[in-house]
Motif scaffolding. Structure first.
Motif, PDB file in Angstrom:
ATOM      1  N   THR A   5       0.800  -1.231   0.000  1.00  0.00           N
ATOM      2  CA  THR A   5       0.000   0.000   0.000  1.00  0.00           C
ATOM      3  C   THR A   5       0.831   1.279   0.000  1.00  0.00           C
ATOM      4  N   HIS A   6       2.169   1.163   0.081  1.00  0.00           N
ATOM      5  CA  HIS A   6       2.953   2.411   0.143  1.00  0.00           C
ATOM      6  C   HIS A   6       4.413   2.164  -0.243  1.00  0.00           C
ATOM      7  N   ALA A   7       4.777   2.623  -1.439  1.00  0.00           N
ATOM      8  CA  ALA A   7       6.174   2.508  -1.869  1.00  0.00           C
ATOM      9  C   ALA A   7       6.538   3.708  -2.724  1.00  0.00           C
ATOM     10  N   HIS A   8       7.855   3.915  -2.879  1.00  0.00           N
ATOM     11  CA  HIS A   8       8.376   5.032  -3.685  1.00  0.00           C
ATOM     12  C   HIS A   8       9.372   4.482  -4.709  1.00  0.00           C
ATOM     13  N   TYR A   9       8.850   3.799  -5.736  1.00  0.00           N
ATOM     14  CA  TYR A   9       9.743   3.202  -6.739  1.00  0.00           C
ATOM     15  C   TYR A   9      10.304   4.218  -7.721  1.00  0.00           C
ATOM     16  N   GLY A  91      -2.021  11.750  -1.430  1.00  0.00           N
ATOM     17  CA  GLY A  91      -0.997  11.492  -0.430  1.00  0.00           C
ATOM     18  C   GLY A  91       0.384  11.395  -1.063  1.00  0.00           C
ATOM     19  N   GLU A  92       1.441  11.471  -0.213  1.00  0.00           N
ATOM     20  CA  GLU A  92       1.229  11.491   1.207  1.00  0.00           C
ATOM     21  C   GLU A  92       1.225  12.914   1.722  1.00  0.00           C
ATOM     22  N   ILE A  93       0.318  13.173   2.638  1.00  0.00           N
ATOM     23  CA  ILE A  93       0.118  14.517   3.170  1.00  0.00           C
ATOM     24  C   ILE A  93       0.124  14.445   4.704  1.00  0.00           C
ATOM     25  N   VAL A 152      -3.439   6.009   7.947  1.00  0.00           N
ATOM     26  CA  VAL A 152      -2.349   6.678   8.637  1.00  0.00           C
ATOM     27  C   VAL A 152      -1.142   5.780   8.399  1.00  0.00           C
ATOM     28  N   HIS A 153      -0.241   6.263   7.548  1.00  0.00           N
ATOM     29  CA  HIS A 153       0.829   5.405   7.025  1.00  0.00           C
ATOM     30  C   HIS A 153       2.029   5.401   7.958  1.00  0.00           C
ATOM     31  N   CYS A 154       2.725   4.266   7.972  1.00  0.00           N
ATOM     32  CA  CYS A 154       3.933   4.103   8.790  1.00  0.00           C
ATOM     33  C   CYS A 154       3.660   4.583  10.210  1.00  0.00           C
ATOM     34  N   THR A 202       5.626  -0.954   2.902  1.00  0.00           N
ATOM     35  CA  THR A 202       7.076  -0.933   3.157  1.00  0.00           C
ATOM     36  C   THR A 202       7.636   0.476   3.294  1.00  0.00           C
ATOM     37  N   ASP A 203       7.073   1.463   2.579  1.00  0.00           N
ATOM     38  CA  ASP A 203       7.704   2.784   2.435  1.00  0.00           C
ATOM     39  C   ASP A 203       9.056   2.659   1.725  1.00  0.00           C
ATOM     40  N   SER A 204       9.181   1.665   0.860  1.00  0.00           N
ATOM     41  CA  SER A 204      10.426   1.477   0.097  1.00  0.00           C
ATOM     42  C   SER A 204      10.824   2.762  -0.616  1.00  0.00           C
TER      43      SER A 204
END
Ligand code: NI
Length: 254
Positions: A5-9, A91-93, A152-154, A202-204
């Motif tokens: 649900t959350h990565a920065h590739y 997002g992300e905000i 609410v991420h991470c 992951t927030d990769s």
């Protein structure tokens, strides 16, 4: 299969092998990835990834630490992007008081504007909050942002506050920190939450879980996070994967 649900590739950490890595996702049980914008530039890059890979979706938004770049023209562009079909969230905000800049008032201003945008276009939000527990909670409560919904991420605050967010209608993103030896607080959060409100992320390339802590992160490490949650909850790994994937499809409307 697993829903990331959350990565920065789009991050430069993946410049060497981005396509090889992304092309290996399916055979490694990763079904979907949401690539999250953190600035205007990375929002554009996230949308580009979503165009190129059927299993990637994008979120359009400006991270609190990047709000110094925002003005009305930039915000209007962001709004246009957020309306695209493969953009599934704003997002992300949020708020990040770890660094002194931008000033808290600037962060709050653009956090509220992006919450309003999400409400207007009827898409969920991805909240980033660091060292700003009270202000984040107060703004979300004042804006009735639970009606907009999102994640609410991470998540890094108390179990009590996580339960309050769930009561408002939010999901909680659980990442690599839950596997850390000093991750006791996150274990309490997972214990306190119903499975129906947990998302895997992951927030990769950041925050790789054990046993890969300190290395570049990727969605392939989600298995370790799911295993840890299964252990804490006393349920099967497969059940964690199935429920969190269903949750993610529900919140992102995929
Ligand atoms: Ni992120």
């Amino acid at each position: 299969m697993i829903f990331e649900t959350h990565a920065h590739y789009d991050d430069e950490a993946f410049d060497e092998d981005r396509d090889i890595l992304l092309s290996s996702m399916r055979e490694n049980e990763i079904e979907y990835v949401v690539n999250v914008g953190a600035s205007l530039k990375s929002t554009a890059a996230s949308i580009e990834l979503a165009r190129n890979y059927p299993f990637i979706y994008a979120a359009a938004g400006v991270h609190p630490s990047e709000t110094g770049e925002l003005d009305e023209a930039g915000f209007a562009w962001l709004k246009e992007q957020s309306l695209l079909e493969k953009v599934v969230a704003v997002g992300e905000i949020g708020l990040d008081y770890y660094w002194d800049e931008p000033a808290h008032e600037i962060q709050k201003f653009w956090f509220e504007r992006q919450l309003d945008l999400a409400r207007e276009i009827k898409k969920p939000v991805i909240i980033h909050s660091r060292d700003a527990a009270k202000d984040t909670f107060d703004i979300i409560a004042a804006k009735n942002a639970g009606e907009i919904g999102g994640v609410v991420h991470c998540y890094s605050y108390s179990a009590e506050m996580a339960v309050e967010y769930v009561k408002m209608g939010f999901y909680i993103g659980i990442g690599g920190v839950v596997t850390f030896k000093n991750g006791k607080k996150m274990k309490e959060v997972v214990e306190a939450l119903p499975m129906e409100r947990i998302l895997l992320e992951t927030d990769s390339p950041y925050l790789a879980p054990e046993p890969n802590r300190g290395k570049r992160n990727s969605s392939l490490n989600l298995v370790y996070i799911a295993q840890k949650i299964a252990e804490i909850k006393g349920i099967a790994y497969e059940e964690v994967v199935e429920i969190t994937s269903r949750n993610a499809k529900c919140v992102y409307q995929i």
